[in-house]
Motif scaffolding. Structure first.
Motif, PDB file in Angstrom:
ATOM      1  N   ARG A 406       0.832  -1.207   0.000  1.00 37.47           N
ATOM      2  CA  ARG A 406       0.000   0.000   0.000  1.00 37.47           C
ATOM      3  C   ARG A 406       0.864   1.255   0.000  1.00 37.47           C
ATOM      4  NH1 ARG A 406      -2.988   1.050   4.876  1.00 37.47           N
ATOM      5  NH2 ARG A 406      -3.230   2.997   3.770  1.00 37.47           N
ATOM      6  N   GLY A 407       2.063   1.150   0.605  1.00 32.65           N
ATOM      7  CA  GLY A 407       2.817   2.381   0.849  1.00 32.65           C
ATOM      8  C   GLY A 407       4.273   2.376   0.433  1.00 32.65           C
ATOM      9  N   TYR A 408       4.822   1.219   0.038  1.00 34.17           N
ATOM     10  CA  TYR A 408       6.230   1.185  -0.365  1.00 34.17           C
ATOM     11  C   TYR A 408       6.337   0.616  -1.765  1.00 34.17           C
ATOM     12  CZ  TYR A 408       7.390   2.431   4.343  1.00 34.17           C
ATOM     13  OH  TYR A 408       7.483   3.113   5.526  1.00 34.17           O
ATOM     14  N   GLU A 409       6.935   1.418  -2.662  1.00 29.49           N
ATOM     15  CA  GLU A 409       7.063   1.005  -4.052  1.00 29.49           C
ATOM     16  C   GLU A 409       8.286   0.102  -4.214  1.00 29.49           C
ATOM     17  OE1 GLU A 409       6.729   4.302  -6.843  1.00 29.49           O
ATOM     18  OE2 GLU A 409       8.227   3.324  -8.086  1.00 29.49           O
ATOM     19  N   ARG A 410       8.069  -1.101  -4.690  1.00 26.20           N
ATOM     20  CA  ARG A 410       9.147  -2.053  -4.989  1.00 26.20           C
ATOM     21  C   ARG A 410      10.202  -2.064  -3.873  1.00 26.20           C
ATOM     22  NH1 ARG A 410      12.312  -0.710  -8.724  1.00 26.20           N
ATOM     23  NH2 ARG A 410      11.873   1.499  -8.627  1.00 26.20           N
ATOM     24  N   VAL A 411       9.746  -2.255  -2.644  1.00 27.43           N
ATOM     25  CA  VAL A 411      10.667  -2.117  -1.504  1.00 27.43           C
ATOM     26  C   VAL A 411      11.820  -3.107  -1.597  1.00 27.43           C
ATOM     27  CG1 VAL A 411       9.302  -3.613   0.048  1.00 27.43           C
ATOM     28  CG2 VAL A 411      10.773  -1.859   1.008  1.00 27.43           C
ATOM     29  N   GLU A 412      11.515  -4.328  -2.051  1.00 32.62           N
ATOM     30  CA  GLU A 412      12.570  -5.358  -2.099  1.00 32.62           C
ATOM     31  C   GLU A 412      13.602  -5.019  -3.173  1.00 32.62           C
ATOM     32  OE1 GLU A 412       9.560  -5.642  -3.093  1.00 32.62           O
ATOM     33  OE2 GLU A 412       9.388  -6.809  -4.935  1.00 32.62           O
ATOM     34  N   ALA A 413      13.136  -4.441  -4.299  1.00 30.25           N
ATOM     35  CA  ALA A 413      14.080  -4.093  -5.377  1.00 30.25           C
ATOM     36  C   ALA A 413      14.974  -2.942  -4.931  1.00 30.25           C
ATOM     37  CB  ALA A 413      13.315  -3.715  -6.632  1.00 30.25           C
ATOM     38  N   LYS A 414      14.367  -1.942  -4.281  1.00 27.05           N
ATOM     39  CA  LYS A 414      15.155  -0.780  -3.851  1.00 27.05           C
ATOM     40  C   LYS A 414      16.217  -1.190  -2.832  1.00 27.05           C
ATOM     41  CE  LYS A 414      11.890   3.020  -4.670  1.00 27.05           C
ATOM     42  NZ  LYS A 414      11.451   4.336  -4.202  1.00 27.05           N
ATOM     43  N   LEU A 415      15.835  -2.044  -1.871  1.00 23.81           N
ATOM     44  CA  LEU A 415      16.785  -2.434  -0.823  1.00 23.81           C
ATOM     45  C   LEU A 415      17.818  -3.431  -1.359  1.00 23.81           C
ATOM     46  CD1 LEU A 415      14.324  -2.675   2.210  1.00 23.81           C
ATOM     47  CD2 LEU A 415      16.095  -0.949   1.847  1.00 23.81           C
ATOM     48  N   ALA A 416      17.381  -4.359  -2.212  1.00 24.51           N
ATOM     49  CA  ALA A 416      18.310  -5.369  -2.757  1.00 24.51           C
ATOM     50  C   ALA A 416      19.389  -4.677  -3.604  1.00 24.51           C
ATOM     51  CB  ALA A 416      17.554  -6.410  -3.577  1.00 24.51           C
ATOM     52  N   ALA A 417      19.023  -3.597  -4.301  1.00 26.21           N
ATOM     53  CA  ALA A 417      20.007  -2.883  -5.125  1.00 26.21           C
ATOM     54  C   ALA A 417      21.108  -2.265  -4.258  1.00 26.21           C
ATOM     55  CB  ALA A 417      19.315  -1.798  -5.942  1.00 26.21           C
ATOM     56  N   CYS A 418      20.849  -2.142  -2.958  1.00 24.99           N
ATOM     57  CA  CYS A 418      21.864  -1.577  -2.043  1.00 24.99           C
ATOM     58  C   CYS A 418      22.487  -2.664  -1.166  1.00 24.99           C
ATOM     59  CB  CYS A 418      21.224  -0.495  -1.184  1.00 24.99           C
ATOM     60  SG  CYS A 418      20.671   0.896  -2.156  1.00 24.99           S
ATOM     61  N   GLY A 419      22.304  -3.899  -1.567  1.00 22.75           N
ATOM     62  CA  GLY A 419      23.016  -4.981  -0.880  1.00 22.75           C
ATOM     63  C   GLY A 419      22.179  -5.834   0.053  1.00 22.75           C
ATOM     64  N   ALA A 420      20.899  -5.530   0.199  1.00 17.98           N
ATOM     65  CA  ALA A 420      20.069  -6.367   1.073  1.00 17.98           C
ATOM     66  C   ALA A 420      19.870  -7.729   0.414  1.00 17.98           C
ATOM     67  CB  ALA A 420      18.717  -5.706   1.310  1.00 17.98           C
ATOM     68  N   ASP A 421      19.941  -8.775   1.225  1.00 18.83           N
ATOM     69  CA  ASP A 421      19.716 -10.126   0.707  1.00 18.83           C
ATOM     70  C   ASP A 421      18.240 -10.441   0.950  1.00 18.83           C
ATOM     71  OD1 ASP A 421      19.727 -12.759   0.009  1.00 18.83           O
ATOM     72  OD2 ASP A 421      21.315 -13.370   1.398  1.00 18.83           O
ATOM     73  N   MET A 422      17.405 -10.114  -0.003  1.00 19.11           N
ATOM     74  CA  MET A 422      15.961 -10.314   0.204  1.00 19.11           C
ATOM     75  C   MET A 422      15.254 -10.509  -1.122  1.00 19.11           C
ATOM     76  SD  MET A 422      14.897  -6.388   1.204  1.00 19.11           S
ATOM     77  CE  MET A 422      13.167  -6.709   1.509  1.00 19.11           C
ATOM     78  N   GLU A 423      14.130 -11.240  -1.073  1.00 17.16           N
ATOM     79  CA  GLU A 423      13.334 -11.365  -2.288  1.00 17.16           C
ATOM     80  C   GLU A 423      11.865 -11.546  -1.940  1.00 17.16           C
ATOM     81  OE1 GLU A 423      15.790 -14.081  -2.021  1.00 17.16           O
ATOM     82  OE2 GLU A 423      14.414 -15.558  -1.205  1.00 17.16           O
ATOM     83  N   ARG A 424      11.039 -11.262  -2.924  1.00 18.95           N
ATOM     84  CA  ARG A 424       9.591 -11.453  -2.791  1.00 18.95           C
ATOM     85  C   ARG A 424       9.274 -12.874  -3.236  1.00 18.95           C
ATOM     86  NH1 ARG A 424       4.768  -7.824  -3.534  1.00 18.95           N
ATOM     87  NH2 ARG A 424       6.266  -6.190  -3.062  1.00 18.95           N
ATOM     88  N   VAL A 425       8.495 -13.584  -2.457  1.00 21.10           N
ATOM     89  CA  VAL A 425       8.082 -14.933  -2.870  1.00 21.10           C
ATOM     90  C   VAL A 425       6.564 -15.049  -2.823  1.00 21.10           C
ATOM     91  CG1 VAL A 425      10.151 -16.253  -2.294  1.00 21.10           C
ATOM     92  CG2 VAL A 425       8.505 -15.737  -0.509  1.00 21.10           C
ATOM     93  N   LYS A 426       6.032 -15.883  -3.692  1.00 23.82           N
ATOM     94  CA  LYS A 426       4.592 -16.116  -3.704  1.00 23.82           C
ATOM     95  C   LYS A 426       4.247 -17.060  -2.562  1.00 23.82           C
ATOM     96  CE  LYS A 426       3.973 -13.752  -7.442  1.00 23.82           C
ATOM     97  NZ  LYS A 426       3.319 -12.449  -7.307  1.00 23.82           N
ATOM     98  N   GLU A 427       3.077 -16.916  -2.022  1.00 21.95           N
ATOM     99  CA  GLU A 427       2.631 -17.724  -0.881  1.00 21.95           C
ATOM    100  C   GLU A 427       2.803 -19.220  -1.143  1.00 21.95           C
ATOM    101  OE1 GLU A 427       0.028 -16.981   2.615  1.00 21.95           O
ATOM    102  OE2 GLU A 427       2.158 -17.167   2.212  1.00 21.95           O
ATOM    103  N   GLU A 428       2.524 -19.635  -2.411  1.00 21.92           N
ATOM    104  CA  GLU A 428       2.570 -21.077  -2.697  1.00 21.92           C
ATOM    105  C   GLU A 428       4.013 -21.608  -2.769  1.00 21.92           C
ATOM    106  OE1 GLU A 428       0.956 -18.866  -4.513  1.00 21.92           O
ATOM    107  OE2 GLU A 428       1.592 -18.851  -6.606  1.00 21.92           O
ATOM    108  N   ASP A 429       5.029 -20.705  -2.829  1.00 19.93           N
ATOM    109  CA  ASP A 429       6.434 -21.166  -2.920  1.00 19.93           C
ATOM    110  C   ASP A 429       6.863 -21.916  -1.672  1.00 19.93           C
ATOM    111  OD1 ASP A 429       7.920 -18.427  -4.837  1.00 19.93           O
ATOM    112  OD2 ASP A 429       6.469 -20.014  -5.328  1.00 19.93           O
TER     113      ASP A 429
END
Ligand SMILES: CC(=O)N[C@H]1[C@@H](OP(=O)(O)OP(=O)(O)OC[C@H]2O[C@@H](n3ccc(=O)[nH]c3=O)[C@H](O)[C@@H]2O)O[C@H](CO)[C@@H](O)[C@@H]1O
Ligand SMILES: C=C(OP(=O)(O)O)C(=O)O
Length: 429
Positions: A406-429
């Protein structure tokens, strides 16, 4: 339902471009209802709430044209809103319950068309959040308001709303926005006292002025609005999101990293920068925005949320995540919303030491947090868990991130581009 998987421990380094502010964009979108000419908004963030507002406006009859990315690069979009042919004056429960800011169509619809029917938003996870001040202010401008079947039924007097003096008994961002918009088309002068001073109010006022409104007192708690017979079209750029900027500043701090926040404005974040300085985090201005750098150990600092220019409630949860790993203790007091500590039990599951007493939380810093599956029921609580996950040892899964979207645009992409080890996964994964 998506979730975020985070493996903590990486210091964040690099640049993040701050998107347009959700809380500025939503009232600006509603402002299109004040004119039969086109309102073009640029630097809109790509967020679920912006889409919900476009959908709400479209069902009133607004023609919505989204124009892809704009000069702000990946974070910006522009939209043309044409409210020439409004055929429906009802904001339905289904959309209003999804997003409380929907109530911002009330003032513009009532002022331009003389009537409106808007669903009461009801409470939400962070508190009861009544809209009595929006209603009282419009009544002061001559509106007749009834509540029926969960809806606000509002009718302007013959000849339209009339300017009035209204003193807010309590500072309200949304009510200030609703009344300011309504007053631009009312007969005569409206004076709003004890008005909210948030930067998003100034942004709305500046856009309304670009549309032909006459407003004085921007940035103060006394707004004087001289009503006009009509407003016209304009093009306006949404201001950068101070809450997103503050959140990423805390992400830099909690990971012991260094981030440049492109577009972030010191003037909008003074109380936050002062609080971060007390926590031993350095924030300085650059040619592009703000640079946030870790300065050694984080230190505990007391925080009390207040209306602008005080420390924002929308950064309270993120600050608490930071304090969880600071040296010493921190007292965090929430004065705006009665139930905004839902992140506490989740942070505790990650090893935090927090005791809540009424509206205050005593946070005793711990040397480390540990990753865990966590979940939050509101936007800022969710992102505080992301911050905790970035600092924690091991893996954290943040579930139900539709709140975050609702409030953060592509949060995982923005943080990962700065070295965060994170990703978005689908619930069924
Ligand atoms: C879309 C948007 O901009 N949302 C922001 C806006 O919400 P919003 O505009 O809903 O928040 P308000 O400033 O109106 O609320 C402040 C306080 O006043 C109370 N109140 C408000 C209106 C009213 O008629 N009666 C009443 O009692 C609320 O319950 C709350 O306790 O400002 C809040 C406070 O900075 C932020 O946390 C939200 O992110
Ligand atoms: C509480 C918030 O938003 P809303 O008022 O839209 O619920 C927020 O942005 O933190």
């Amino acid at each position: 339902m998506d979730k975020l998987r985070i493996r903590g421990g990486n210091p964040l380094k690099g640049q993040i471009t701050i998107s347009g502010a959700k809380n500025a964009a939503l009232p600006l979108q509603a402002a299109c209802l004040l004119t039969d000419e086109k309102l073009t908004l640029t630097n809109l963030p790509l967020l679920a709430d912006i889409t919900t507002m476009n959908r709400l406006l479209a069902q009133h009859g607004v023609e919505v044209h989204i124009n892809g990315r704009d000069a702000f690069g990946s974070s910006g979009r522009s939209v043309e809103l044409d409210a020439a042919d409004i055929f429906n004056l009802t904001a339905p429960y289904d959309l209003v319950r999804k997003m409380r800011a929907s109530v911002l169509v009330l003032g513009p619809l009532l002022a331009r068309f003389g009537q409106a029917k808007v669903s009461l938003p009801g409470g939400c996870a962070i508190g009861t959040r009544p809209v009595d001040l929006h209603i009282k202010g419009l009544q002061a401008m001559g509106a007749q308001i009834d509540i029926e079947g969960g809806y606000i039924l509002a009718k302007a007097p013959e000849g339209g709303l009339v300017g009035a003096e209204f003193v807010f008994p309590q500072v309200s961002v949304g009510a200030t926005e609703n009344l300011m918009m309504a007053a631009t088309l009312a007969k005569g002068e409206t004076i709003l006292m004890n008005a909210a001073r948030e930067p998003e109010i100034g942004d709305l006022a500046r856009c309304l002025i670009a549309m032909g409104a006459e407003i004085e007192g921007i940035g103060s708690d006394r707004l004087v609005i001289k009503g006009k017979d009509r407003l016209h079209g304009a093009t306006y750029a949404v201001l950068p999101d101070r809450i997103e900027a503050g959140t990423f500043a805390m992400a830099a701090a909690i990971t012991g990293g260094e981030l440049e926040l492109v577009g972030a404005r010191m003037d909008d974040l003074k109380s936050v920068v002062k609080t971060l300085a007390g926590a031993n985090v350095k924030v300085s201005e650059t040619a592009n925005g703000l640079l946030v750098a870790s300065n050694g150990d984080l230190l505990g600092v007391d925080v009390m949320t207040e209306p602008f220019p005080g420390f924002p409630t929308d950064l309270q949860a993120q600050m608490m995540a930071l304090m969880c790993v600071a040296k010493g203790a921190s007292m965090i007091t929430e004065t705006i919303f009665e139930n905004r500590f839902m992140h506490v039990p989740e942070l505790t599951r990650m090893g935090a030491n927090i005791t809540v007493h009424g509206s205050s939380a005593l946070v005793r810093g711990v040397p480390k947090l540990t990753g865990a599956p966590v979940m939050a029921t509101d936007l800022r609580a969710s992102v505080s868990l992301v911050l905790a996950g970035l600092a924690a040892q091991g893996e954290t899964t943040v579930n139900r991130i539709y709140h975050l979207d609702r409030g953060y645009e592509r949060v995982e992409a923005k943080l990962a581009a700065c070295g965060a080890d994170m990703e978005r996964v689908k619930e069924e994964d």
